[in-house]
Design a protein around this motif. Structure first.
Motif, short mmCIF file in Angstrom:
data_model
loop_
_atom_site.label_atom_id
_atom_site.label_comp_id
_atom_site.label_asym_id
_atom_site.label_seq_id
_atom_site.Cartn_x
_atom_site.Cartn_y
_atom_site.Cartn_z
N ARG A 78 48.80 52.30 60.20
CA ARG A 78 49.53 51.32 60.99
C ARG A 78 49.74 50.01 60.25
NH1 ARG A 78 51.16 50.43 66.16
NH2 ARG A 78 50.27 52.40 66.90
N TYR A 79 48.74 49.59 59.45
CA TYR A 79 48.89 48.32 58.76
C TYR A 79 50.11 48.28 57.85
CZ TYR A 79 46.88 50.46 54.51
OH TYR A 79 46.66 51.25 53.42
N LEU A 80 50.54 49.46 57.39
CA LEU A 80 51.66 49.52 56.46
C LEU A 80 53.01 49.45 57.17
CD1 LEU A 80 51.78 49.78 53.36
CD2 LEU A 80 52.10 52.24 53.65
N VAL A 81 53.04 49.80 58.45
CA VAL A 81 54.33 49.86 59.17
C VAL A 81 54.35 48.99 60.41
CG1 VAL A 81 54.88 52.17 58.31
CG2 VAL A 81 53.55 51.93 60.43
N GLU A 82 53.33 48.18 60.62
CA GLU A 82 53.26 47.35 61.83
C GLU A 82 54.49 46.48 61.99
OE1 GLU A 82 52.07 46.84 65.17
OE2 GLU A 82 50.21 47.30 64.12
N GLU A 83 54.92 45.82 60.94
CA GLU A 83 56.09 44.95 61.02
C GLU A 83 57.35 45.76 61.28
OE1 GLU A 83 56.41 42.44 57.63
OE2 GLU A 83 54.50 41.41 57.99
N ASP A 84 57.46 46.95 60.72
CA ASP A 84 58.62 47.81 60.95
C ASP A 84 58.69 48.26 62.41
OD1 ASP A 84 59.22 47.77 58.15
OD2 ASP A 84 57.65 49.26 57.88
N LEU A 85 57.53 48.58 62.98
CA LEU A 85 57.50 48.99 64.38
C LEU A 85 57.87 47.83 65.29
CD1 LEU A 85 54.22 51.13 64.30
CD2 LEU A 85 56.58 51.98 64.50
N THR A 86 57.39 46.64 64.96
CA THR A 86 57.73 45.45 65.76
C THR A 86 59.22 45.15 65.69
OG1 THR A 86 55.53 44.50 65.40
CG2 THR A 86 57.27 42.99 66.08
N ALA A 87 59.80 45.32 64.49
CA ALA A 87 61.22 45.03 64.30
C ALA A 87 62.12 46.14 64.83
CB ALA A 87 61.51 44.80 62.82
N GLY A 88 61.55 47.32 65.07
CA GLY A 88 62.34 48.44 65.56
C GLY A 88 63.02 49.25 64.48
N THR A 89 62.73 48.95 63.22
CA THR A 89 63.34 49.72 62.13
C THR A 89 62.64 51.07 61.96
OG1 THR A 89 61.95 48.46 60.59
CG2 THR A 89 64.24 47.74 60.87
N LEU A 90 61.42 51.18 62.49
CA LEU A 90 60.72 52.45 62.60
C LEU A 90 60.21 52.58 64.03
CD1 LEU A 90 58.54 52.70 59.35
CD2 LEU A 90 60.69 53.88 59.83
N VAL A 91 60.04 53.81 64.48
CA VAL A 91 59.49 54.07 65.81
C VAL A 91 58.43 55.15 65.70
CG1 VAL A 91 61.61 53.42 67.02
CG2 VAL A 91 61.27 55.80 66.31
N THR A 92 57.51 55.17 66.65
CA THR A 92 56.52 56.24 66.70
C THR A 92 57.14 57.44 67.41
OG1 THR A 92 55.62 55.29 68.72
CG2 THR A 92 54.55 54.69 66.67
N LEU A 93 56.99 58.61 66.81
CA LEU A 93 57.52 59.83 67.42
C LEU A 93 56.51 60.47 68.36
CD1 LEU A 93 59.31 61.59 64.42
CD2 LEU A 93 60.27 60.05 66.14
N HIS A 94 55.26 60.02 68.29
CA HIS A 94 54.21 60.62 69.09
C HIS A 94 53.12 59.58 69.32
CE1 HIS A 94 50.60 63.15 69.81
NE2 HIS A 94 51.46 63.91 70.47
#
Length: 298
Positions: A244-260
């Protein structure tokens, strides 16, 4: 050759390469008469004429050519060693090893705090955990960030950080996914970007969450760096499991999403490894360990 002639050989080699006593003296930080004395003393010692002098400079003799071939590599190697020792700060440097992704994301943003803690140089090396722990045991490294519990004799490890793993992809891949806990059958339609051919992180996620091996998944790209995996999935290549530490900012920005989103996310404990008892004997290392725990630990 007597050891006290080392500086004479260095002066000779510099004069040989630049073709001028004056320029050689400037490069070596000595006076022109001193440079001339070094060369003259060497010629007397060897019983050789090394240079033909002229108003325009010096011309090496065939004997000088042979001497330069013989001593040049050795003088250069000694100078390289002296330079590297000066650059490393000698015994003041602390050598830290670990995974490139964790160190880059979690430690390097705190570099000023880390270097201040040790009051000297910090030297960082990336690599595989088994190799790094062996270098720690042998003394080549002082501290290692380890993604596995150290099981090497003479090495102690303390828990530092719990990595949470998340299954992520670009938003475009959510069209065929229903709910926050889709079955792994639905996910099999999404291609995989993985760290290695044997899918180590993805395999762990699937076993923990779905209680089966991910044999039905289709791997489309292998990138041996989690930052590279992140870049590939940001581009829409497919899905992957990342800390999560590697993609936290991406998830917040919406450029990545969790699939599960499982009820309990898979975790992995990261350890801070040192030679047993060494932090107690080394104030610099003790200070660095304490600083890393304060800045990164959870």
């Amino acid at each position: 050759m007597a050891t006290h002639n080392l500086e004479h050989l260095r002066t000779f080699l510099t004069v040989y390469r630049v073709g001028s006593l004056t320029e050689a003296a400037r490069l070596l930080g000595i006076s022109q008469p001193t440079a001339s004395t070094h060369v003259h003393s060497l010629e007397q010692n060897l019983g050789l004429c090394l240079f033909e002098r002229s108003p325009s400079g010096v011309t090496p003799t065939p004997k000088a050519d042979g001497l330069a071939r013989d001593v040049g590599p050795h003088i250069d190697a000694l100078d390289d060693l002296a330079f590297m020792s000066a650059m490393s700060g000698g015994n003041e440097s602390i050598h830290l090893g670990g995974p490139a992704e964790f160190i880059s994301a979690m430690l390097l943003p705190h570099t000023p705090d880390l270097t201040k803690a040790i009051g000297g140089g910090l030297r960082i090396r990336f690599g595989l955990v088994d190799n790094l722990l062996e270098e720690l045991r042998s003394g080549a490294l002082d501290i290692v960030i380890s993604a596995v519990r150290p099981r090497v004799q003479g090495i102690s490890g303390v828990p530092l950080y719990d990595e949470e793993f998340v299954l992520v992809a670009a938003p475009s891949w959510t069209a065929g996914i229903t709910g926050v806990e889709p079955a792994d059958g639905e996910l099999s339609a999404v291609p995989v970007v993985a760290y290695a051919e044997n899918l180590p992180i993805i395999r762990r996620y699937w076993r923990t969450v779905f209680h089966r091996r991910p044999d039905h998944l289709r791997t489309i790209c292998i990138v041996p760096d989690l930052r590279g995996v992140r870049a590939a999935i940001l581009a829409g290549t497919g899905m992957s499991v990342l800390p999560r530490y590697l993609v936290e900012e991406d998830l917040t920005a919406g450029t990545l999403v969790t699939l599960h989103t499982p009820e309990f996310a898979p975790l992995n404990t990261v350890y801070l490894a040192t030679r047993t008892g060494e932090p107690e004997r080394n104030p610099q290392l003790r200070s660095l360990v304490s600083t890393i725990q304060r800045l990164v630990g959870n």
